[in-house]
Design an enzyme around this catalytic site. Structure first.
Site, PDB file in Angstrom:
ATOM      1  N   GLU A 440       0.831  -1.207   0.000  1.00 40.60           N
ATOM      2  CA  GLU A 440       0.000   0.000   0.000  1.00 40.60           C
ATOM      3  C   GLU A 440       0.856   1.244   0.000  1.00 40.60           C
ATOM      4  O   GLU A 440       2.021   1.216   0.409  1.00 40.60           O
ATOM      5  CB  GLU A 440      -0.956   0.017   1.196  1.00 40.60           C
ATOM      6  CG  GLU A 440      -0.362  -0.421   2.532  1.00 40.60           C
ATOM      7  CD  GLU A 440       0.659   0.545   3.130  1.00 40.60           C
ATOM      8  OE1 GLU A 440       0.530   1.767   2.898  1.00 40.60           O
ATOM      9  OE2 GLU A 440       1.573   0.094   3.830  1.00 40.60           O
ATOM     10  N   GLU A 583       4.276  -0.437   1.942  1.00 38.13           N
ATOM     11  CA  GLU A 583       4.634  -0.708   0.551  1.00 38.13           C
ATOM     12  C   GLU A 583       4.633  -2.203   0.205  1.00 38.13           C
ATOM     13  O   GLU A 583       4.858  -2.587  -0.927  1.00 38.13           O
ATOM     14  CB  GLU A 583       6.016  -0.140   0.188  1.00 38.13           C
ATOM     15  CG  GLU A 583       6.167   1.342   0.349  1.00 38.13           C
ATOM     16  CD  GLU A 583       7.578   1.821   0.016  1.00 38.13           C
ATOM     17  OE1 GLU A 583       8.378   1.012  -0.506  1.00 38.13           O
ATOM     18  OE2 GLU A 583       7.894   2.988   0.293  1.00 38.13           O
TER      19      GLU A 583
END
Length: 625
Positions: A440, A583
């Site tokens: 994300e 991430e």
């Protein structure tokens, strides 16, 4: 290519089609490491257009690694097929590194060539090496030109000696060269009956100019520009210092968007409705546990790694399991209205900047994924900025609303995002991905994630709020208040996962929910990342009960809500490294452990196979004597 690993040297001139031919030799593989010997970035706009065109020709199976240390790069993953493109630019970097352009015959690169050849011999997967052939381009009659010509001939002969196959490409036509062709004193192959060009012993491409056909006379003092190449990612002029500084993994691959295809956007109708989720195959799991007991090790000596291998076997429905060779990370990006309330240490515009960084290959997740051979894709679900079409195909809106006071997205938008996440999972599974990781990117996204966790676990805000990207005490208090307000609104829809996502989630979280649940429906294992992804996993398991059996927690972050979410899903993290980046980074770090667990169960010898006595056999022998 054949079932046995094959090393192939492909020779050719400028724009002969040699790189395209090399790529065609690897068509049967689902994962390929593209070892680019020239840089992928430049301030030259025309140059970058050429790089883009070459990159577009390669599909998502390719992971690009820019390196001048080919030996190290090949040894990093000898079991993954590789395309080296090309030896001309690699040779230029080696000459640069020893300041050899004016050394004449005194230059000695034997150790570097030996290292490359040793690494090629050690490859257990197919590898294709692209190289310009001496004689198929002009070279200026300068000392630098002669240095390059002589060394290229020697290099090609040495590499050919360790290859099972050597192809010559001229004008798009391919000629397979027989083994054992003689070489002259310079190391360049003589012309044989099998070589209709009659040029195999002439001069090579020039190291002096990036445009060999230029009308400008060649200077005696060369630049560090390598000889022109036809199809590989071209190499712009660079300095010797830049060439020497280029090392494995320092310039990650620019990543592709997700779901970039001509198929229409998915129909969001009933996107929240999932068929029953079948669990991983328990019978196979039992077979896997029995196999673990007869492998050449004390039972249980590999600890939890053994049970991870059992889980992979059960997910695949086969024992022993197949190696995990095509993992993919999808980073779901979106902005959040609550971020404007000062709940993050970074301003909201950083989301778009970091999406661009991930797309360019410069983020932590790119570097980590490049090391372990995982593809990285980023998708813009609700970034508050315009992003390229290849990233925004599934975009639902620009930013979510402020969860403190209103719904973040509408129910229709929540369905649209769910459908997008499901379609992305389908695209990847259909293309051969065998393990998925969700990541994300979104400033302020730990706030809606914590709201979801607090609402679903009935916890108080002060129990679950963390520092996110590193807010100070004042920011922590603002974040706690925002989570309190969001949880108050979430309680009204706690039993309706779709409405919950619309009320306090956002499009990026909703897409992640659809992605995780669809992966379970498609019987594909997933490594979960940190607090944001695990919050989405909680909602996904509400929508598709039993989906959590297809997931493993990659790590435990320092966010207090993350452990609470892991406990709720009954998941034990593989790693605990005090991370809080997001991430997908923590999950990617856990990937080699999961891959190794499958490899051990699949490739390790049993006691019978190895002729080793196990403890039970020894005990039985003692009893009979």
């Amino acid at each position: 290519m054949t079932d046995r690993a094959v090393r192939t040297l492909v020779l050719g001139g400028v724009r002969s089609g040699k790189s395209a031919h090399g790529e065609s030799l690897l068509d049967g593989h689902r994962q390929i490491r593209y070892l680019a010997t020239g840089p992928l970035t430049s301030s030259d706009g025309e140059w970058m257009d050429r790089v883009r065109l070459h990159r577009e020709r390669r599909d998502d199976r390719y992971t690009t690694i820019e390196t001048t240390d080919l030996g190290q790069a090949l040894r990093a993953a000898p079991d993954i097929p590789a395309l080296v493109d090309d030896l001309g630019t690699w040779l230029t970097a080696q000459i640069d590194a020893v300041h050899g352009w004016t050394s004449g015959s005194e230059i000695d690169l034997d150790d570097r060539i030996d290292d490359l050849c040793d690494a090629l011999r050690a490859m257990s997967a197919d590898v294709v090496i692209i190289s310009p052939e001496a004689g198929l381009s002009l070279v200026p009659p300068t000392p630098a030109g002669r240095v390059f010509q002589d060394l290229l001939g020697t290099l090609n002969v040495r590499v050919a000696e360790v290859c099972e196959r050597v192809d010559l490409v001229v004008a798009g036509r391919v000629l397979n060269l027989p083994a054992g062709a003689p070489a002259d004193e310079s190391g360049s192959p003589h012309v044989t009956d099998a070589d209709p060009t009659g040029n195999a012993g002439q001069a090579s491409a020039t190291p002096v100019s990036a445009t060999p056909a230029s009308d400008t006379p060649a200077a005696d003092t060369p630049t560090t520009t390598p000889p022109a190449s036809d199809d590989p990612t071209p190499t712009p002029p660079s300095t010797a210092a830049a060439a020497a500084a280029t090392t494995f993994g320092t310039t990650p691959e620019p990543v592709a968007g997700v779901g970039v295809s001509e198929r229409p956007r998915p129909d969001p109708t009933d996107a929240e409705v999932f068929a029953p989720i079948a669990p991983p195959d328990e019978a196979v799991a039992q077979d896997a546990r029995k196999r673990q007991a007869v492998l050449t090790k004390p039972p249980g000596s590999l600890g939890r790694v053994e049970e991870i291998g059992v889980w992979i076997a059960a997910c695949q429905g086969q024992c022993p399991p197949a190696p995990l060779t095509s993992p993919t990370v999808v980073v779901f990006a979106g902005d959040h209205g609550v971020a404007r309330g000062g709940v993050s240490a970074f301003p909201p515009e950083v989301t778009a900047q970091m999406v661009a960084n991930i797309a360019a290959g410069g983020a932590a997740v790119n570097v980590m994924a490049g090391r372990v051979g995982a593809a990285v894709k980023v998708v813009d679900m609700s970034v508050d900025a315009d992003t390229p079409p290849e990233l925004s195909r599934y975009k639902v809106r620009r930013s979510s609303e402020d969860l403190r006071t209103t719904d973040t997205i509408s129910l229709a938008e929540a369905r649209e995002a769910l459908a997008a996440g499901r379609a992305i999972a389908d695209d990847l599974v259909d293309s051969g991905t065998d393990l998925l990781i969700a990541g994300e990117m979104g400033i302020g996204n730990t706030t809606p994630a914590t709201v979801l966790i607090g609402a679903l676990t009935r916890r108080e805000p002060v129990e679950i709020v963390g520092r996110g990207t590193g807010v100070d005490d004042a920011g922590w208090m603002r974040k706690t208040a925002a989570i309190r307000d969001g949880m108050r609104r979430a309680r009204k829809v706690i039993h309706d996962p779709l409405a919950l996502l619309a009320a306090v989630g956002g499009a990026d979280l909703a897409a992640t929910v659809g992605f995780l649940a669809q992966a379970a429906l498609r019987r594909t294992p997933v490594i979960l990342d940190g607090v944001v992804i695990t919050a989405a996993a909680m909602v996904a398991n509400e929508l598709a009960p039993g989906a959590m059996r297809w997931w493993i927690a990659g790590h435990r972050s320092v966010e207090p809500a993350h452990q609470i979410a892991l406990d709720h899903l009954d998941l034990v993290p593989v790693l605990d490294l005090s991370m809080r980046l997001g991430e997908g980074s923590g999950a990617v770090l856990a990937l080699p452990i999961v891959q190794s667990a499958a490899d051990l169960l699949g490739s390790m010898a049993t006691f019978d196979e190895a002729g080793v006595s196990d403890r039970e056999a020894e005990h039985a022998t003692v009893e009979t004597t």
